[in-house]
Every structure is written in C-alpha cells, then in structure tokens.
Enzyme design. Structure first.
Site, mmCIF file in Angstrom:
data_model
loop_
_atom_site.group_PDB
_atom_site.id
_atom_site.type_symbol
_atom_site.label_atom_id
_atom_site.label_comp_id
_atom_site.label_asym_id
_atom_site.label_seq_id
_atom_site.Cartn_x
_atom_site.Cartn_y
_atom_site.Cartn_z
ATOM 1 C CG MET A 27 38.395 37.566 36.901
ATOM 2 S SD MET A 27 37.388 36.699 35.676
ATOM 3 C CE MET A 27 37.397 35.065 36.342
ATOM 4 C CG HIS A 31 41.660 32.635 46.818
ATOM 5 N ND1 HIS A 31 42.996 32.537 46.497
ATOM 6 C CD2 HIS A 31 40.989 32.507 45.644
ATOM 7 C CE1 HIS A 31 43.124 32.313 45.212
ATOM 8 N NE2 HIS A 31 41.921 32.307 44.660
ATOM 9 C CG HIS A 34 43.133 36.537 44.512
ATOM 10 N ND1 HIS A 34 42.018 35.836 44.880
ATOM 11 C CD2 HIS A 34 43.154 36.529 43.153
ATOM 12 C CE1 HIS A 34 41.379 35.419 43.797
ATOM 13 N NE2 HIS A 34 42.051 35.816 42.743
ATOM 14 C CE LYS A 153 43.373 27.961 40.489
ATOM 15 N NZ LYS A 153 42.061 27.699 40.012
ATOM 16 C CG ASP A 154 44.342 30.124 36.865
ATOM 17 O OD1 ASP A 154 43.509 29.228 36.727
ATOM 18 O OD2 ASP A 154 44.221 31.030 37.724
ATOM 19 N NE ARG A 191 36.323 28.647 38.051
ATOM 20 C CZ ARG A 191 35.431 29.035 37.156
ATOM 21 N NH1 ARG A 191 34.209 28.592 37.221
ATOM 22 N NH2 ARG A 191 35.772 29.856 36.183
HETATM 23 O O1 PAF Z 1 43.078 34.664 36.637
HETATM 24 C C1 PAF Z 1 42.138 35.475 36.647
HETATM 25 O O2 PAF Z 1 41.571 35.784 37.692
HETATM 26 C C2 PAF Z 1 41.652 36.070 35.335
HETATM 27 O O3 PAF Z 1 41.745 35.156 34.299
HETATM 28 C C3 PAF Z 1 42.374 37.391 34.967
HETATM 29 C C4 PAF Z 1 43.854 37.164 34.692
HETATM 30 C C5 PAF Z 1 42.197 38.401 36.080
HETATM 31 C C6 PAF Z 1 41.752 37.982 33.698
HETATM 32 O O4 PAF Z 1 40.395 38.233 33.867
#
Ligand code: PAF
Length: 282
Positions: A27, A31, A34, A153-154, A191
């Site tokens: 999104m 950072h 990514h 992290k997620d 964030r």
């Molecule tokens: O983790 C994220 O940044 C978002 O949830 C994703 C996987 C790009 C979906 O919008």
C-alpha cells in the site's frame, strides 16, 4: 523501472520480458520491510532462467480500512516509493487508480476466509480481512504472479492469504519475509511515520512486552498470565489501549496453553492515536 496504471499496460510490460512474475503487493509509503521483500523477489528473479519480472503493486485499498479516518491519514508518497522500489530491484510498479481496481464501486463481491480471519485483528477490525483477501485475489487476477511476497509483521494476514490461496486453488507460490525492525526493536511499518517523536520513543515497549511474554511462556509461566503481564507492561510504558496479546498456534491462530512447536505471540495496541501490531515466535 516502469510505472503502469492498468492491467493492459502491465501485461505489455510483463510480456516484453520472459520468465515468471514475482509480485510484492504493497500500500506504498515503503520502508525497509518492503525493500527487503522486493530484494527477496529480485534475488529469486535473478536466480531464475529466464529471469522474469518483479512487479510491486502500490494501491491503498479502501475496502480493508474499517475506519474512514485511518484511510484518510494513511501516509502516501509515490516519488519516495519509486526510489525505494527501484533501488531494491523492482522492474515494474503497478499503481492503479481506484476506478481501475473497483470499476463498479466499493459494493463489490468480497472474499471471506473463515476461521483464521475471525479472531484477533478480525474482531477488532470488522471486515478488514475480507477487504485484504478481496484485493489480494484481484491483484492475483490482474498481475498473474507465479510468486507473491508478504511480510511476517502481519502474521495473521499471511495466514489468511495462505488459506485463501489453498481454498481457491490460486496457482501462486507464497513467500514470507521476516519482520524488519528498527535498532530499538520497533517493527518497521508505514504507520510509524504517524508517531510523534515523544510517542516514537515509547513505541518499542510493544516488542519488548511480547518478547518477554514469549520468554516467560517458554519457561513455563501460564499463557494467560504472560498475556496479561505483557498488556500491563505496555500500558505502564504509555500505550493507551491494548486490543489483545495472544499466545497462539502460529498456523491455526487458536490460543494455546502449553508450549508446542510454532507458537507465536501476537499483539495490537494503541499509542499516541496510532494502532500498532507486532508478533514474535516463542
Ligand atoms: O500488507 C499490506 O500492505 C496490504 O494489506 C496488502 C497485502 C498490500 C493488501 O492491500
């Protein structure tokens, strides 16, 4: 590196290259977390013959925000994202506008992944994972990746996407990248840019608290007590609200009472008006 806005432009950019497609969905507001996923994808591309294409998608997906204010304040900076993506080895950025992704508006077919999406983040952000599963499925159809990369992290998001891929037979191989942290332990997150300086100093207490919970649990302290100790430690350090601290089976995300392989400690808490999440292995 090319920037494209529609699936047509994307398929031209990808067809000009031979080999697999390596997708890193984001999104934006990139950072180091990514960047490390893009580098993982670029390494896989470079080791493949023929090499193929690393595509990073950049789309702030409204259907996964249960709070409209959270969507409004989500940080955005495409120029910064282009720089980081290019340095990390991305070939094509796919940055579609809203009307390309949701041509008939946001009242759209949604994907619900049962069980793993329903606890923890699912309870505190109703509809969030339906939005995530839906956009990831749409991106998989638009980009047609062979490989897709997501950050640990997620953690719960990784489990939700893995179940969706299994349940719906997506021919995509998923790869998960370890959480990248600041020197003081705070997990990298877009964030974090929203944390005021005095709040930023307190934010690493989240990682400290769950690491301590993981250690205490592995030493035999009861799970529920480790969770409440961690929540209290965060509140003492300046967090205003703890949504959950949960010691769970890392695959099913069910709470567990005794140490078994693959246990994770998950947490979400609020500080300075920002909601942070993190997790660690036991
Ligand atoms: O983790 C994220 O940044 C978002 O949830 C994703 C996987 C790009 C979906 O919008």
């Amino acid at each position: 590196m090319q920037v494209v806005r529609t699936p047509d432009e994307l398929s031209k950019a990808v067809l000009n290259r031979k080999g697999p497609v390596f997708l890193v969905p984001t999104m934006g507001y990139l950072h180091k977390g990514h960047a490390s996923l893009i580098r993982m994808a670029a390494k896989d591309r470079d080791e493949n013959k023929p090499k193929g294409t690393v595509v990073m998608s950049l789309f702030v997906n409204p259907t996964q925000f249960n709070d409209p204010q959270d969507l409004d304040k989500y940080p955005r900076d495409e120029e910064h994202d282009k720089r980081i993506a290019q340095e990390a080895g991305c070939d094509v950025i796919f940055a579609p506008p809203l009307e390309v992704v949701y041509p008939s508006g946001l009242q759209t077919t949604r994907i619900h992944v049962p069980k793993v999406s329903e606890r923890w983040e699912g309870e505190h952000r109703p509809g969030h994972f339906d939005g995530v599963a839906t956009i990831v499925a749409k991106l998989f159809h638009m980009v047609l990746p062979d490989y897709a990369y997501f950050g640990e992290k997620d953690w719960q998001q990784c489990r939700v996407i893995a179940k969706m891929v299994d349940d719906l037979n997506f021919p995509v191989y998923l790869k998960f990248g370890e959480t990248v942290r600041e020197d003081d332990g705070l997990a990298m997150s877009s964030r974090n840019a929203l944390l005021r300086p005095e709040v930023r100093l307190k934010a690493p207490a989240l990682h400290r608290a769950i690491s301590q919970a993981a250690k205490a649990f592995s030493e035999g302290r009861p799970a529920r007590i480790c969770e409440s100790d961690a929540a209290q430690a965060m509140l003492d350090a300046g967090f205003t609200k703890v949504d959950y601290v949960a010691i769970v089976d890392g695959m099913t995300l069910d709470p567990i009472d005794s140490p078994v392989p693959g246990v994770r400690v998950l947490a979400a808490a609020h500080i300075g008006g920002v909601r942070l999440i993190d997790n660690v292995a036991v």
